[in-house]
Design an enzyme around this catalytic site. Structure first.
Site, PDB file in Angstrom:
ATOM      1  N   ARG A  76       0.822  -1.216   0.000  1.00 11.48           N
ATOM      2  CA  ARG A  76       0.000   0.000   0.000  1.00 11.48           C
ATOM      3  C   ARG A  76       0.851   1.259   0.000  1.00 11.48           C
ATOM      4  O   ARG A  76       0.390   2.321  -0.428  1.00 11.48           O
ATOM      5  CB  ARG A  76      -0.996  -0.036   1.160  1.00 11.48           C
ATOM      6  CG  ARG A  76      -2.086  -1.078   0.953  1.00 11.48           C
ATOM      7  CD  ARG A  76      -3.032  -1.189   2.134  1.00 11.48           C
ATOM      8  NE  ARG A  76      -2.353  -1.589   3.350  1.00 11.48           N
ATOM      9  CZ  ARG A  76      -2.180  -2.848   3.745  1.00 11.48           C
ATOM     10  NH1 ARG A  76      -2.642  -3.837   3.024  1.00 11.48           N
ATOM     11  NH2 ARG A  76      -1.548  -3.117   4.868  1.00 11.48           N
ATOM     12  N   GLU A 113       7.383 -10.380  14.259  1.00 10.06           N
ATOM     13  CA  GLU A 113       6.894 -11.069  15.453  1.00 10.06           C
ATOM     14  C   GLU A 113       6.589 -12.532  15.179  1.00 10.06           C
ATOM     15  O   GLU A 113       6.536 -13.352  16.081  1.00 10.06           O
ATOM     16  CB  GLU A 113       5.657 -10.359  16.032  1.00 10.06           C
ATOM     17  CG  GLU A 113       4.522 -10.123  15.076  1.00 10.06           C
ATOM     18  CD  GLU A 113       4.662  -8.882  14.210  1.00 10.06           C
ATOM     19  OE1 GLU A 113       3.712  -8.612  13.467  1.00 10.06           O
ATOM     20  OE2 GLU A 113       5.699  -8.198  14.233  1.00 10.06           O
TER      21      GLU A 113
END
Length: 188
Positions: A76, A113
């Protein structure tokens, strides 16, 4: 889905710009997995008037002559970067996921993560001293942003700014980038 509204919207370009972005962000619960509240910016991109105001605001904040090229982070960030580059009359360079660029590229791997990711930019994307504005849609933990800023510098660019439409302040990305210029239109 609900809209991300706040009567006390805050951001680095002031409350008006923050409210404008907030008015076009939709909260999508449990995407991409249960427990995650996804912030969908597609309504902002689809509203031509609002999108133009946001892009013009980014250019005005940094100054039309403050950068030579705009870098967009996949995916994006490409939308924002292309519009900012067009409005400022400069070029645009994509930073892509590994294996997407056709010519020799610099790469950087970084921890997520849930694993590791690699980003790349063409080796000839910048000339020495190129002033680079890096843009993306969202700043979360800051791992992708940090890797991109380091990658741009390794490739010969000079980072003059980093702008996001939306900062998820509770995830600490700005703190991770403490030595870097960070500009977020909306911080939640």
């Amino acid at each position: 889905m609900t809209e991300t509204h706040s009567t006390e919207a805050r951001g680095d370009s002031g409350p008006e710009a923050a409210r404008l972005v907030a008015s076009r962000v939709l909260d999508v619960p449990d995407f991409p997995k249960p427990g995650v509240m996804f912030k969908d910016l597609m309504p902002l991109f689809a509203d031509g008037k609002v999108f133009r105001e946001v892009i013009d605001g980014i250019v005005a904040y940094h100054g039309r002559d403050a950068f030579d090229v705009v870098v967009g982070i996949e995916a994006r960030g490409f939308v924002v970067a292309a519009a900012v580059a067009y409005a400022a009359g400069v070029g645009v360079v994509p930073v892509r996921k590994a294996g997407k660029l056709p010519r020799p590229a610099h790469s950087v791997s970084y921890a997520l993560e849930y694993g590791e990711a690699t980003l790349e930019v063409h080796e000839d994307a910048f000339t020495a001293g190129h002033r680079v504005l890096v843009v993306d849609d969202v700043l979360a933990t800051g791992g992708t942003a940090e890797a991109t800023l380091d990658l741009v510098e390794r490739a010969g660019g000079t980072v003059t700014g980093f702008t996001v439409l939306l900062e998820l302040g509770f995830l600490g990305g700005r703190e991770r980038l403490a030595q870097r210029p960070v500009h977020a239109l909306l911080t939640v």
